[in-house]
Scaffold this motif. Structure first.
Motif, PDB file in Angstrom:
ATOM      1  N   SER A   1       1.058   4.096  -3.151  1.00 47.18           N
ATOM      2  CA  SER A   1       0.783   5.533  -2.912  1.00 47.18           C
ATOM      3  C   SER A   1       2.145   6.246  -3.145  1.00 47.18           C
ATOM      4  O   SER A   1       1.733   7.282  -3.626  1.00 47.18           O
ATOM      5  CB  SER A   1       0.514   5.787  -1.439  1.00 47.18           C
ATOM      6  OG  SER A   1      -0.227   6.982  -1.298  1.00 47.18           O
TER       7      SER A   1
ATOM      8  N   GLY B   1      -6.411   1.777   4.570  1.00 48.12           N
ATOM      9  CA  GLY B   1      -5.971   2.603   3.637  1.00 48.12           C
ATOM     10  C   GLY B   1      -4.516   3.372   4.172  1.00 48.12           C
ATOM     11  O   GLY B   1      -4.510   3.856   5.164  1.00 48.12           O
TER      12      GLY B   1
ATOM     13  N   GLU C   1      -4.479   7.607  -2.470  1.00 48.77           N
ATOM     14  CA  GLU C   1      -4.660   6.690  -1.359  1.00 48.77           C
ATOM     15  C   GLU C   1      -5.074   5.403  -1.878  1.00 48.77           C
ATOM     16  O   GLU C   1      -5.647   5.103  -2.925  1.00 48.77           O
ATOM     17  CB  GLU C   1      -5.929   7.000  -0.451  1.00 48.77           C
ATOM     18  CG  GLU C   1      -6.307   6.296   0.682  1.00 48.77           C
ATOM     19  CD  GLU C   1      -7.615   6.523   1.426  1.00 48.77           C
ATOM     20  OE1 GLU C   1      -8.500   5.754   2.013  1.00 48.77           O
ATOM     21  OE2 GLU C   1      -7.754   7.941   1.558  1.00 48.77           O
ATOM     22  N   HIS C   2      -4.517   4.142  -1.350  1.00 54.29           N
ATOM     23  CA  HIS C   2      -4.825   2.989  -1.806  1.00 54.29           C
ATOM     24  C   HIS C   2      -5.239   2.193  -0.518  1.00 54.29           C
ATOM     25  O   HIS C   2      -4.900   2.473   0.490  1.00 54.29           O
ATOM     26  CB  HIS C   2      -3.573   2.123  -2.251  1.00 54.29           C
ATOM     27  CG  HIS C   2      -3.166   2.762  -3.450  1.00 54.29           C
ATOM     28  ND1 HIS C   2      -3.251   2.025  -4.906  1.00 54.29           N
ATOM     29  CD2 HIS C   2      -2.645   3.966  -4.061  1.00 54.29           C
ATOM     30  CE1 HIS C   2      -2.992   2.788  -5.872  1.00 54.29           C
ATOM     31  NE2 HIS C   2      -2.455   4.139  -5.129  1.00 54.29           N
ATOM     32  N   ALA C   3      -6.097   1.176  -0.884  1.00 58.27           N
ATOM     33  CA  ALA C   3      -6.860   0.507   0.553  1.00 58.27           C
ATOM     34  C   ALA C   3      -7.167  -1.063  -0.137  1.00 58.27           C
ATOM     35  O   ALA C   3      -7.008  -1.487  -0.974  1.00 58.27           O
ATOM     36  CB  ALA C   3      -8.036   1.203   0.769  1.00 58.27           C
TER      37      ALA C   3
ATOM     38  N   LEU D   1       0.984  -1.222  -0.068  1.00 57.53           N
ATOM     39  CA  LEU D   1      -0.062   0.083   0.018  1.00 57.53           C
ATOM     40  C   LEU D   1       0.972   1.280   0.250  1.00 57.53           C
ATOM     41  O   LEU D   1       0.505   2.142  -0.619  1.00 57.53           O
ATOM     42  CB  LEU D   1      -0.880   0.031   1.059  1.00 57.53           C
ATOM     43  CG  LEU D   1      -1.864  -1.132   1.312  1.00 57.53           C
ATOM     44  CD1 LEU D   1      -2.710  -1.032   2.586  1.00 57.53           C
ATOM     45  CD2 LEU D   1      -2.875  -0.971  -0.108  1.00 57.53           C
TER      46      LEU D   1
END
Length: 254
Positions: free
Chosen positions: A161, A178, A167-169, A157
């Protein structure tokens, strides 16, 4: 019969198999010993028929055999425990199952001398079953397994990013995790972590500790993500990330 892999009790590991206790990040069910491997194999499929040790009548114990090794397995819910083990010596007083019966009969006599009411069974094997020490070890291994599983997720993650600035989740055991990293070229790198859903405080602390290049004591509760306000039931933590460590992470293969 079992969903968990068979594992030895600590007493069995040390006294019967003669093995040292490995670090907590090495689960006992993964120890390379023929009897442990065979127990795991025998109890992996719930449809595999098992042979009970008939001479033991106070608990339901099953036989496991491989090479010259013999063992006794007790199943707790869906977790098989290797509670005793030894070498086969056919026709001698040292035969494992004969010795187990003799020991359990003597243990029953001692138990009845010290307790009331007395046992009505012919044997007593309660002292072989897993206890508090085994439970603590099992829980510690669970925590270590969770950490091994989490670390690559957190790093992926952060890496994603860092690459696109967004944002990555992922969903993690019913909770949404996230991470958003904002890198200012040549200057400080800001990282925010958010969780939606119920997670233990210890797990949240473990997650933030896995972000490279951040001072462990510098994490602060925050009230917004970098590009949006806080969502309902969302927890947010933020910190500064060492740009050098961020660059190292990008150079590491996922």
């Amino acid at each position: 019969m079992a969903a968990e892999s068979a594992r030895p009790t600590l007493r069995c590991l040390r006294e019967d198999l003669g093995l040292a206790l490995p670090p907590v990040n090495r689960p006992l069910d993964e120890i390379d010993h023929p009897l442990i491997r065979k127990a795991a194999e025998r109890f992996a499929d719930p449809d595999t028929p098992q042979e009970r040790i008939r001479a033991i009548d106070d608990q339901v114990l099953f036989k496991v055999k491989v090479q010259r090794w013999r063992g006794a397995v007790w199943v707790e819910a869906d977790l098989p425990w290797l509670v005793a083990g030894g070498q086969r010596e056919d026709g001698s007083p040292d035969d494992f199952y004969a010795a187990l019966e003799s020991s359990a009969t003597a243990a029953r006599a001692r138990y009845n001398d010290e307790h009331a009411p007395p046992l009505t069974t012919s044997t007593y094997t309660g002292h072989l079953l897993p206890g508090r020490e085994d439970d603590l070890r099992f829980r510690a291994e669970d925590a270590a397994r969770a950490e091994r599983r989490l670390r690559p997720i957190v790093h992926d993650l952060v890496r994603a990013s860092l690459l696109d600035g967004h944002e990555h989740a992922v969903m993690l055991d019913g909770a949404a995790l996230g991470i958003h990293v904002q890198a200012d070229s040549g200057h400080e790198t800001y990282v925010a972590i958010r969780i939606i859903g119920s997670v233990p405080k210890r797990l949240a602390a473990t997650i933030v500790s896995m972000v490279p290049g951040c001072e462990p004591g510098a994490w602060m509760s925050d009230y917004a993500m970098p590009e949006r306000p806080m969502a309902p039931e969302e927890q947010i933590w933020s910190n500064l990330m060492d740009p050098t460590e961020a660059a190292k992470l990008l150079d590491t293969d996922p």
